[in-house]
Enzyme design. Structure first.
Site, PDB file in Angstrom:
ATOM      1  N   GLY A  93     -30.604  41.704  -7.888  1.00 60.05           N
ATOM      2  CA  GLY A  93     -31.352  42.761  -7.209  1.00 60.05           C
ATOM      3  C   GLY A  93     -30.792  43.165  -5.866  1.00 60.05           C
ATOM      4  O   GLY A  93     -31.294  44.086  -5.231  1.00 60.05           O
ATOM      5  N   LYS A  95     -26.878  36.704   3.383  1.00 59.53           N
ATOM      6  CA  LYS A  95     -25.672  37.368   3.895  1.00 59.53           C
ATOM      7  C   LYS A  95     -25.814  37.923   5.304  1.00 59.53           C
ATOM      8  O   LYS A  95     -24.816  38.280   5.919  1.00 59.53           O
ATOM      9  CB  LYS A  95     -25.276  38.500   2.951  1.00 59.53           C
ATOM     10  N   LYS A 120     -16.207  37.346   6.502  1.00 59.52           N
ATOM     11  CA  LYS A 120     -16.749  36.500   7.571  1.00 59.52           C
ATOM     12  C   LYS A 120     -16.470  35.027   7.325  1.00 59.52           C
ATOM     13  O   LYS A 120     -16.728  34.193   8.193  1.00 59.52           O
ATOM     14  CB  LYS A 120     -18.248  36.748   7.709  1.00 59.52           C
ATOM     15  N   LYS A 123     -20.233  30.371   3.594  1.00 55.32           N
ATOM     16  CA  LYS A 123     -19.488  31.046   2.531  1.00 55.32           C
ATOM     17  C   LYS A 123     -18.097  30.412   2.357  1.00 55.32           C
ATOM     18  O   LYS A 123     -17.599  30.286   1.235  1.00 55.32           O
ATOM     19  CB  LYS A 123     -19.353  32.535   2.835  1.00 55.32           C
TER      20      LYS A 123
END
Length: 702
Positions: free
Chosen positions: A290, A371, A413, A425
């Protein structure tokens, strides 16, 4: 006259038709008598009753011809070229009727009368309609916005016709860079050169410039837009030629200049063999389905006709939206694709394995992540749990269930991160690289790219909202730069990169040149028809306000950690060879990190992130909101502890008094004991004296 025209156009259609019939009857009569007056003596006309009979026969038959030809069905304000043809045929039939009537009445009609009548009738009927349309257009122009059309080609002319018939704008001039069209008049508008544009804006007081060049490349569009940067006019554009050809958009559908035009990069068409390799007729699962990237991945995947698409999403509302959108698309396209919405978290490995086993998933695109940099800085544990452990659980589930391909969506990043989000990440990349080295059944790869336009939290819609409300446009730093890519292009490249993975690969997407955010803000202000307000222009409209870097935010982003970069079969996809940890060391680090998260030990989490090979270089202290709130309340707890210590010390000071009381009591006991011993001694002395008393008593008796 304008008042009469407005009144006429507000009446019902039946009333307007009746008025048109009456006017045409008058025009036919006037044309008839003027034609005879032009050719014959006036006395002959007035004395001839046959001419009146001819006229009375001509009027109704002519009107019937006009009705049958559809003249009165045409909307006056939207008159087109075919109306002229209808009027020509109708008037010609009117001449035929007139000749027939004269023949039966044996009246001589000179040819000049017929020619004059035909010309006058056509001129009066057509001219009246044209005049009414012109007056109406002139009356509504006062309510419309004057605009200039950039591009005098077929699309530009079609746009002008659309504006004339409807809409809130009316064109005042064309502008084109084709020398063959300069000073030419098209559709009543003069075509000016680009150099004359500033004068044309001032002359016509134009408010907007409409770019009508859908066939141009984005690079050329960017050059044109940059050349118009300094003009005090808002710029709008028509949709691209692909949307026009496919029927998704119309020429008249104007829109603001897209950020894609400012980037100036034409997207590379996807390679069919790459984009369909892991999706066509396969069972595909998208985590974070989503989200901005996840939802676009789903849109691109369904176009490749998978057998089943599993939507794995934690947010109920986001899952509902993408499920409804994809289901509707499949219904419209008559696609037999099974859409499966699953609501769960990627931190639940048992749920992941249950889903993958149940639907026999073959390809996984892992887009689920926290994020937003500030949000992860404020919620460190959840960011670590979702980004690191969620990725680990998803990778383990894919391996256990025999998934063929696992593609991880990473970020720029993660390269030399200064924030927790980027570090998590990068840690997730290391986890997947370790899993890739541990086994060979599941191909695991990572795709790293920068910001995508239009995603949630993107700077472009934020700037647009701020400009529309009058500013200020907020900017964290004047020198901050970012890479940008459109969401569809990013999704297509992710799918293609996943098809090239062999195991443990790190793919980098070509993002083009970085863009200074302040330049982007200034362009958006000018393109929306405003002026920047600054010390050089204090009367401007929109101010740019620098607010300072947010926690963990970098000035510049990178895509490559080292220099080991190689090209691939796709011109926009590169691959990198980077440092990775053996799985045993990775597992030990994950165990310690799990314990620290469970204990909510932020210092321990920070130290573990610093010790990991992620090049984490934080520029801020720990920003976790719960942790800092606990520290803020810590002095109160320390005061309570100090008060307890002070009471304890007072109790200790009071201890000697208590001891004295005890010693006094002990002294009193000793005194009592001493007195008791004295009484005992007296009793013993009395006992010793008793024999003497007894002797004295015996003596007396004797």
């Amino acid at each position: 006259m304008e008042i009469i025209i407005r009144w006429l156009f507000t009446k019902p259609r039946s009333t307007k038709r009746a008025i048109s019939l009456l006017l045409d009857a008058i025009f036919i009569s006037v044309s008839f008598w003027i034609a005879f007056m032009f050719r014959l003596e006036e006395e002959i006309i007035l004395d001839s009753g046959a001419h009146w009979i001819i006229l009375l026969a001509t009027i109704p038959f002519t009107l019937i011809c006009f009705v049958r030809l559809g003249l009165y069905r045409a909307v006056l304000r939207h008159l087109a070229g075919n109306v002229i043809i209808i009027m020509f045929l109708g008037t010609l039939l009117s001449v035929v009727i007139m000749v027939s009537a004269a023949y039966f009445l044996e009246v001589n009609l000179p040819y000049t009368v017929l020619v004059v009548y035909f010309s006058l009738a056509l001129l009066l009927s057509g001219g009246a309609r044209t005049l009414a349309r012109v007056l109406y257009s002139h009356s509504v122009k006062n309510k419309k916005t004057p605009v200039i059309i950039y591009g005098a080609g077929s699309c530009g002319r079609q746009l002008n016709i659309s504006l004339q018939s409807d809409g809130e704008y009316y064109a005042v001039a064309f502008v084109d860079d084709n020398p063959a069209l300069h000073n030419v008049i098209l559709q009543g508008l003069t075509v000016f050169t680009v150099d004359e544009l500033a004068q044309v804006i001032y002359r016509f007081d134009a408010k907007k410039l409409l770019l009508s060049m859908p066939r141009l490349s984005r690079k050329r569009r960017r050059e044109i837009i940059e050349s118009l940067d300094e003009l005090p006019i808002e710029i709008l554009t028509i949709p691209g030629i692909a949307d026009l050809v496919s029927g998704k958009a119309r020429v008249s559908e104007l829109q603001e200049v897209s950020i894609e035009d400012l980037l100036g990069r034409d997207p590379v068409e996807p390679f069919p063999e790459l984009i369909s390799a892991n999706t066509h007729t396969k069972v595909v699962m998208v985590t974070g389905a989503g989200g901005s990237i996840g939802s676009e991945l789903c849109r691109q995947i369904v176009q490749q006709q998978p057998s089943t698409l599993v939507l794995f999403e934690m947010s109920e509302f986001a899952l509902y939206q993408i499920d409804q959108e994809l289901t509707s698309w499949c219904r419209e396209k008559d696609c037999k694709i099974r859409i499966v919405p699953i609501m769960a978290s990627v931190q639940q490995q048992n749920k992941l394995e249950a889903v993958m086993n149940a639907f026999k998933v073959q390809t996984v695109y892992h887009a689920a992540a926290c994020k937003h940099v500030p949000m992860v800085e404020y919620n460190v544990v959840e960011g670590v749990r979702n980004n690191v452990f969620g990725t680990w659980r998803a990778g383990e589930a894919a391996i256990h269930c025999g998934v063929e391909t696992f593609v991880f969506i990473s970020t720029d990043k993660a390269v030399r991160p200064t924030n927790v989000m980027g570090t998590t990440k990068r840690l997730a990349e290391l986890v997947l690289q370790g899993l890739a080295l541990r086994q060979s059944n599941t191909r695991i790869c990572m795709v790293r790219f920068g910001n995508v336009l239009g995603s949630s939290g993107s700077v472009v819609p934020l700037f647009k909202r701020q400009i529309l409300v009058g500013g200020p446009v907020t900017l964290t730093h004047r020198d901050i730069t970012r890479y940008f890519m459109t969401i569809p292009e990013a999704a297509q490249l992710v799918i293609q990169a996943g098809a090239m993975g062999k195991g443990g690969d790190v793919f980098l997407l070509d993002m083009g040149e970085p863009i200074r955010i302040i330049d982007l803000a200034r362009k958006m202000i000018r393109l929306m028809g405003y002026e920047e307000k600054n010390k050089h222009n204090p009367k401007g409209d929109i101010e740019i306000k620098v607010t300072g870097l947010r926690p963990g935010e970098k000035l510049f982003e990178e895509l490559l950690i080292g220099r080991n970069e190689a090209t691939t079969a796709h011109p926009r996809i590169r691959t990198a060879n980077e440092v990775c940890l053996p799985w045993s060391e990775m597992l030990s680090l994950l165990g310690e990190l799990d314990v620290a998260c469970e204990a909510y030990d932020q210092n321990k989490i920070r130290n573990l992130l610093l010790s990991a090979p992620t090049s984490f270089n934080p520029r801020d202290k720990i920003c976790d909101l719960v942790w800092n709130e606990g520290l803020r309340r810590a002095p109160c707890a320390e005061r309570r502890t100090w008060n307890l210590d002070r009471r304890a010390s007072r109790a200790e000071r009071r201890a000697p008094s208590t001891e004295r009381r005890v010693s006094i009591a002990e002294g009193a006991v000793w005194t009592v004991e001493r007195r008791t011993s004295s009484a005992d001694r007296r009793a013993s002395r009395m006992e010793r004296r008793a024999p003497s008393a007894e002797r004295r008593a015996s003596s007396v008796d004797r």
